[in-house]
Design an enzyme around this catalytic site. Structure first.
Site, PDB file in Angstrom:
ATOM      1  N   ASP A  81       0.891  -0.797   0.373  1.00  0.00           N
ATOM      2  CA  ASP A  81      -0.186   0.229   0.320  1.00  0.00           C
ATOM      3  C   ASP A  81       1.119   1.000   0.444  1.00  0.00           C
ATOM      4  O   ASP A  81       1.835   1.190   0.305  1.00  0.00           O
ATOM      5  CB  ASP A  81      -0.518  -0.109   1.017  1.00  0.00           C
ATOM      6  N   GLU A 139      -0.575  -2.187   5.470  1.00  0.00           N
ATOM      7  CA  GLU A 139      -0.139  -1.418   6.677  1.00  0.00           C
ATOM      8  C   GLU A 139       0.474  -0.785   7.257  1.00  0.00           C
ATOM      9  O   GLU A 139       0.406  -0.746   7.982  1.00  0.00           O
ATOM     10  CB  GLU A 139       1.765  -2.273   5.461  1.00  0.00           C
ATOM     11  N   GLU A 140      -0.551   0.321   5.975  1.00  0.00           N
ATOM     12  CA  GLU A 140      -0.143   1.986   6.763  1.00  0.00           C
ATOM     13  C   GLU A 140      -2.008   2.703   7.686  1.00  0.00           C
ATOM     14  O   GLU A 140      -1.201   3.807   7.885  1.00  0.00           O
ATOM     15  CB  GLU A 140      -0.174   2.679   5.292  1.00  0.00           C
ATOM     16  N   HIS A 366       7.304   8.962   4.213  1.00  0.00           N
ATOM     17  CA  HIS A 366       6.834   9.876   4.193  1.00  0.00           C
ATOM     18  C   HIS A 366       6.841  11.317   4.405  1.00  0.00           C
ATOM     19  O   HIS A 366       6.158  11.986   4.703  1.00  0.00           O
ATOM     20  CB  HIS A 366       5.916   9.564   6.266  1.00  0.00           C
TER      21      HIS A 366
END
Length: 391
Positions: A81, A139-140, A366
């Site tokens: 993702d 995962e996020e 990020h």
């Protein structure tokens, strides 16, 4: 075996660099990885690798069986993702989906594990046991795709003897990898607090419950939970990151909302701290005449790298890359849902160097400018494939 894997990783590097660019240009948010999973299934089908799709929604489990498949099972995991970030890089593979970007390197993870899958499938007649490949969604985003994959049987039939995962590391120069045995990444829980009381005129605080003051007391006092209750040799962090209340200069609001995160490296302390946070928040609010609602959303657990598995993986990586390219990475208070796997089977989660200071590739994950030195693809493919063959 080592030289053969090196040759294949080098030969396939352009193919999987192109795959990484394709994935980077077409990112998808957590649990929405529909085109990504279709693309991966297309590759696996073309290579003749058997797989099961639809795990945790968009997840995939592929199996490579060598000689004596029941002898052992080694699992490899890749997350798929992306993040809700608008990319600022001016590159030919820039995200084509506005507001969505592979800013955490999951495109690299998927490409490396997919490349390792192709190599391992080609070499399966020379392998012992079974290689289990997990392409994981979400995962996020809480509750984390790993937890759902496990609930739906990803670690059963066959059950892995060990599971390996990698993660890009922009502060580590390309060509290098890093390992850390034991407690490696923190648990991550979300804190939501609402302070309520009678609002009113700022010039008449005695007729109100000053929710701003109560919330301010909480922000300061909650830090004492860490400093006065936690073992100082066990890292832990409590951060209040949002303070929302009020709308003008002369009105005490009737409600203030706080949001924050709690991180820990010890699961026993983690849940003890939850109770202390609740007790302190309720007590302070009551003492000052306010009402309070508090919710602690339990997130990812501590990521624990099994010492024996991680030390072996470090040795194998040293054999594959050379001692100068294998190092120790620091404990991190960030969280990763690979931790769920590490709580069930022996695990090793290691770092893949993707930075290149000379080329200006230094942005952290990020961020809108995150990118990687794509030579890392060849390193990641080969290292993952080699580790899988050596356990």
């Amino acid at each position: 075996m080592k030289n053969r894997i090196k040759e294949l990783a080098k030969a396939y590097a352009p193919e999987f660099t192109a795959i990484r660019r394709h994935l980077h240009a077409h990112p998808e948010l957590s649990f929405q990885e529909f085109a990504t999973t279709a693309f991966i299934q297309q590759q696996l089908t073309a290579w003749g690798v058997p797989f099961q799709a639809g795990i945790a929604g968009t997840g995939i489990i592929a199996l490579i069986e060598g000689q004596n498949p029941a002898a052992k099972t080694i699992a490899l995991r890749a997350d798929m993702d992306a993040l809700p970030i608008t990319e600022a890089n001016d590159v030919v593979y820039k995200s084509t989906h506005p507001g969505v970007m592979h800013a955490c390197g999951h495109d690299v993870h998927t490409s490396c594990v997919l490349g390792a899958t192709k190599i391992l499938h080609e070499l399966k007649d020379e392998l012992q046991g079974t290689i289990k490949i997990l392409f994981q969604p979400g995962e996020e985003k809480h509750p984390g795709g790993a937890s759902i994959m496990i609930e739906e049987g990803a670690l059963e039939n066959p059950r892995p003897d060990a599971i390996l995962g990698l993660h890009v590391h922009p502060s580590l120069e390309v060509g290098h990898v890093g390992f850390h045995a034991g407690k490696y990444m923190a648990s991550a829980d979300e804190i939501y607090i609402t302070v309520k009381g009678k609002g009113g005129h700022a010039a008449q605080p005695h007729l109100t419950v000053d929710t701003i003051l109560v919330a301010s007391q909480l922000v300061v006092s909650l830090q004492q939970i860490i400093s006065r209750n936690n073992n100082p040799f066990s890292p832990s962090v409590l951060s209040i990151c949002a303070f929302n209340g009020g709308f003008t200069t002369n009105v005490i609001p009737s409600e203030v909302k706080l949001m924050g995160t709690f991180r820990a490296m010890d699961e026993t302390w983690r849940f003890k701290a939850h109770e202390l946070i609740r007790q302190q928040a309720v007590g302070i609010a009551a003492a000052l005449g306010a009402e309070i609602d508090i919710e602690i959303l339990v997130g990812y657990p501590t990521l624990y790298n099994n010492e024996a598995i991680t030390n072996k993986a470090r040795d194998f990586a040293t054999d594959y890359l050379g001692e100068a390219y294998v190092g120790e990475t620091e404990v991190r208070m960030g969280a990763e849902d690979f931790a769920y796997y590490s709580q069930v089977v022996p695990a090793c989660f290691f770092r893949l160097g993707t930075g290149n200071a000379a080329k200006g590739i230094t942005s952290g994950v990020h961020t809108p400018t995150f990118d990687v030195d794509e030579h890392a693809i060849e390193i990641g493919i080969g290292t993952m494939a080699y580790l899988a063959t050596q356990f």
